[in-house]
Design a protein around this motif. Structure first.
Motif, PDB file in Angstrom:
ATOM      1  N   UNK A   1       3.131   8.309   7.942  1.00 55.95           N
ATOM      2  CA  UNK A   1       3.611   9.672   7.711  1.00 55.95           C
ATOM      3  C   UNK A   1       3.032  10.627   8.747  1.00 55.95           C
ATOM      4  N   UNK A   2       3.858  11.575   9.162  1.00 52.65           N
ATOM      5  CA  UNK A   2       3.396  12.556  10.147  1.00 52.65           C
ATOM      6  C   UNK A   2       2.890  13.831   9.481  1.00 52.65           C
ATOM      7  N   UNK A   3       3.289  14.064   8.266  1.00 54.88           N
ATOM      8  CA  UNK A   3       2.812  15.231   7.525  1.00 54.88           C
ATOM      9  C   UNK A   3       1.592  14.840   6.698  1.00 54.88           C
ATOM     10  N   UNK A   4       0.514  15.606   6.776  1.00 60.88           N
ATOM     11  CA  UNK A   4      -0.724  15.219   6.094  1.00 60.88           C
ATOM     12  C   UNK A   4      -0.633  15.186   4.566  1.00 60.88           C
ATOM     13  N   UNK A   5       0.394  15.797   3.992  1.00 61.58           N
ATOM     14  CA  UNK A   5       0.500  15.760   2.529  1.00 61.58           C
ATOM     15  C   UNK A   5       1.019  14.420   2.017  1.00 61.58           C
ATOM     16  N   UNK A   6       1.560  13.595   2.911  1.00 61.00           N
ATOM     17  CA  UNK A   6       2.088  12.288   2.514  1.00 61.00           C
ATOM     18  C   UNK A   6       1.168  11.185   3.028  1.00 61.00           C
ATOM     19  N   UNK A   7       0.800  10.250   2.172  1.00 55.77           N
ATOM     20  CA  UNK A   7      -0.095   9.174   2.614  1.00 55.77           C
ATOM     21  C   UNK A   7       0.566   8.225   3.605  1.00 55.77           C
ATOM     22  N   UNK A   8      -0.259   7.694   4.487  1.00 61.99           N
ATOM     23  CA  UNK A   8       0.184   6.631   5.394  1.00 61.99           C
ATOM     24  C   UNK A   8       0.107   5.320   4.629  1.00 61.99           C
ATOM     25  N   UNK A   9       1.206   4.593   4.606  1.00 62.45           N
ATOM     26  CA  UNK A   9       1.268   3.339   3.853  1.00 62.45           C
ATOM     27  C   UNK A   9       1.042   2.121   4.743  1.00 62.45           C
TER      28      UNK A   9
ATOM     29  N   UNK B   1      -0.369  -0.632   6.930  1.00 54.40           N
ATOM     30  CA  UNK B   1      -1.705  -1.162   7.128  1.00 54.40           C
ATOM     31  C   UNK B   1      -2.617  -1.065   5.920  1.00 54.40           C
ATOM     32  N   UNK B   2      -2.149  -0.453   4.845  1.00 52.10           N
ATOM     33  CA  UNK B   2      -2.971  -0.397   3.635  1.00 52.10           C
ATOM     34  C   UNK B   2      -3.043  -1.796   3.004  1.00 52.10           C
ATOM     35  N   UNK B   3      -4.032  -2.030   2.181  1.00 52.92           N
ATOM     36  CA  UNK B   3      -4.145  -3.306   1.469  1.00 52.92           C
ATOM     37  C   UNK B   3      -2.985  -3.448   0.494  1.00 52.92           C
ATOM     38  N   UNK B   4      -2.368  -4.617   0.474  1.00 56.93           N
ATOM     39  CA  UNK B   4      -1.217  -4.856  -0.396  1.00 56.93           C
ATOM     40  C   UNK B   4      -1.571  -4.668  -1.863  1.00 56.93           C
ATOM     41  N   UNK B   5      -2.742  -5.145  -2.268  1.00 56.08           N
ATOM     42  CA  UNK B   5      -3.098  -5.010  -3.687  1.00 56.08           C
ATOM     43  C   UNK B   5      -3.302  -3.541  -4.078  1.00 56.08           C
ATOM     44  N   UNK B   6      -3.808  -2.737  -3.154  1.00 58.54           N
ATOM     45  CA  UNK B   6      -3.955  -1.300  -3.420  1.00 58.54           C
ATOM     46  C   UNK B   6      -2.578  -0.648  -3.589  1.00 58.54           C
ATOM     47  N   UNK B   7      -1.668  -0.943  -2.667  1.00 61.74           N
ATOM     48  CA  UNK B   7      -0.331  -0.366  -2.748  1.00 61.74           C
ATOM     49  C   UNK B   7       0.384  -0.801  -4.025  1.00 61.74           C
ATOM     50  N   UNK B   8       0.263  -2.075  -4.365  1.00 63.80           N
ATOM     51  CA  UNK B   8       0.911  -2.583  -5.584  1.00 63.80           C
ATOM     52  C   UNK B   8       0.346  -1.887  -6.822  1.00 63.80           C
ATOM     53  N   UNK B   9      -0.958  -1.717  -6.847  1.00 60.59           N
ATOM     54  CA  UNK B   9      -1.555  -1.049  -8.006  1.00 60.59           C
ATOM     55  C   UNK B   9      -1.081   0.399  -8.095  1.00 60.59           C
ATOM     56  N   UNK B  10      -1.069   1.100  -6.960  1.00 64.73           N
ATOM     57  CA  UNK B  10      -0.631   2.498  -6.969  1.00 64.73           C
ATOM     58  C   UNK B  10       0.816   2.609  -7.444  1.00 64.73           C
ATOM     59  N   UNK B  11       1.692   1.772  -6.913  1.00 64.47           N
ATOM     60  CA  UNK B  11       3.102   1.822  -7.316  1.00 64.47           C
ATOM     61  C   UNK B  11       3.267   1.496  -8.797  1.00 64.47           C
ATOM     62  N   UNK B  12       2.533   0.504  -9.268  1.00 61.34           N
ATOM     63  CA  UNK B  12       2.591   0.139 -10.687  1.00 61.34           C
ATOM     64  C   UNK B  12       2.113   1.296 -11.554  1.00 61.34           C
ATOM     65  N   UNK B  13       1.044   1.944 -11.133  1.00 65.95           N
ATOM     66  CA  UNK B  13       0.525   3.072 -11.909  1.00 65.95           C
ATOM     67  C   UNK B  13       1.500   4.247 -11.914  1.00 65.95           C
ATOM     68  N   UNK B  14       2.170   4.510 -10.806  1.00 69.31           N
ATOM     69  CA  UNK B  14       3.203   5.550 -10.794  1.00 69.31           C
ATOM     70  C   UNK B  14       4.346   5.173 -11.738  1.00 69.31           C
ATOM     71  N   UNK B  15       4.787   3.926 -11.637  1.00 72.50           N
ATOM     72  CA  UNK B  15       5.909   3.470 -12.473  1.00 72.50           C
ATOM     73  C   UNK B  15       5.574   3.546 -13.960  1.00 72.50           C
ATOM     74  N   UNK B  16       4.357   3.143 -14.307  1.00 69.10           N
ATOM     75  CA  UNK B  16       3.961   3.081 -15.716  1.00 69.10           C
ATOM     76  C   UNK B  16       3.427   4.400 -16.265  1.00 69.10           C
ATOM     77  N   UNK B  17       3.346   5.423 -15.419  1.00 68.17           N
ATOM     78  CA  UNK B  17       2.888   6.730 -15.867  1.00 68.17           C
ATOM     79  C   UNK B  17       1.380   6.910 -15.872  1.00 68.17           C
ATOM     80  N   UNK B  18       0.640   5.956 -15.343  1.00 65.67           N
ATOM     81  CA  UNK B  18      -0.814   6.084 -15.297  1.00 65.67           C
ATOM     82  C   UNK B  18      -1.289   6.938 -14.131  1.00 65.67           C
ATOM     83  N   UNK B  19      -0.434   7.119 -13.134  1.00 60.84           N
ATOM     84  CA  UNK B  19      -0.629   8.102 -12.064  1.00 60.84           C
ATOM     85  C   UNK B  19       0.535   9.056 -12.184  1.00 60.84           C
TER      86      UNK B  19
END
Length: 125
Positions: free
Chosen positions: A56-64, A66-84
């Motif tokens: 991402x070029x805008x600082x308000x959006x995270x760069x995805x 190169x991130x760890x796959x397990x971190x991204x999967x957890x974040x997406x799951x938490x967004x989907x399930x309402x925990x984030x």
């Protein structure tokens, strides 16, 4: 007592090697069950905020990229399930399956990242 103290660095090394040995199969099994091509297709709507290359070029959006796959999967799951809570992300991930999340996470983690950290920028006290 000093002899025991001399063994501590060796014990730490053995523990670190053991932990690494346990982590490698977990990481490879995650990647093996993911489909990068499917992740690439699923990532199309993500490009609007996170960039076409996941940097991402805008600082308000995270760069995805190169991130760890397990971190991204957890974040997406938490967004989907309402925990984030993020209304924008919730709308994009609400219909993703667990496999879709694995595919997206693997796709972005495999991309070259432009992640930045504080390595070398912290001044010792």
């Amino acid at each position: 007592m000093s002899r025991l103290m001399n063994l501590i660095p060796d014990i730490k090394t053995v523990v670190q090697i053991a932990l690494l040995a346990l982590a490698i199969p977990a990481a490879s099994s995650f990647a093996a069950s993911a489909n990068l091509e499917a992740g690439k297709k699923l990532a199309q709507p993500c490009q609007a905020c996170h960039g076409a290359d996941g940097n991402a070029t805008q600082p308000i959006y995270p760069k995805l990229a190169g991130q760890y796959a397990d971190y991204l999967a957890r974040a997406l799951t938490e967004y989907r399930d309402g925990n984030r809570v993020n209304p924008i992300m919730a709308a994009f991930v609400e219909k993703l399956s667990d496999q879709d999340i694995k595919d997206l996470a693997a796709y972005y983690s495999a991309m070259p990242g432009q992640l930045d950290d504080l390595d070398g920028r912290m001044k010792p006290e």
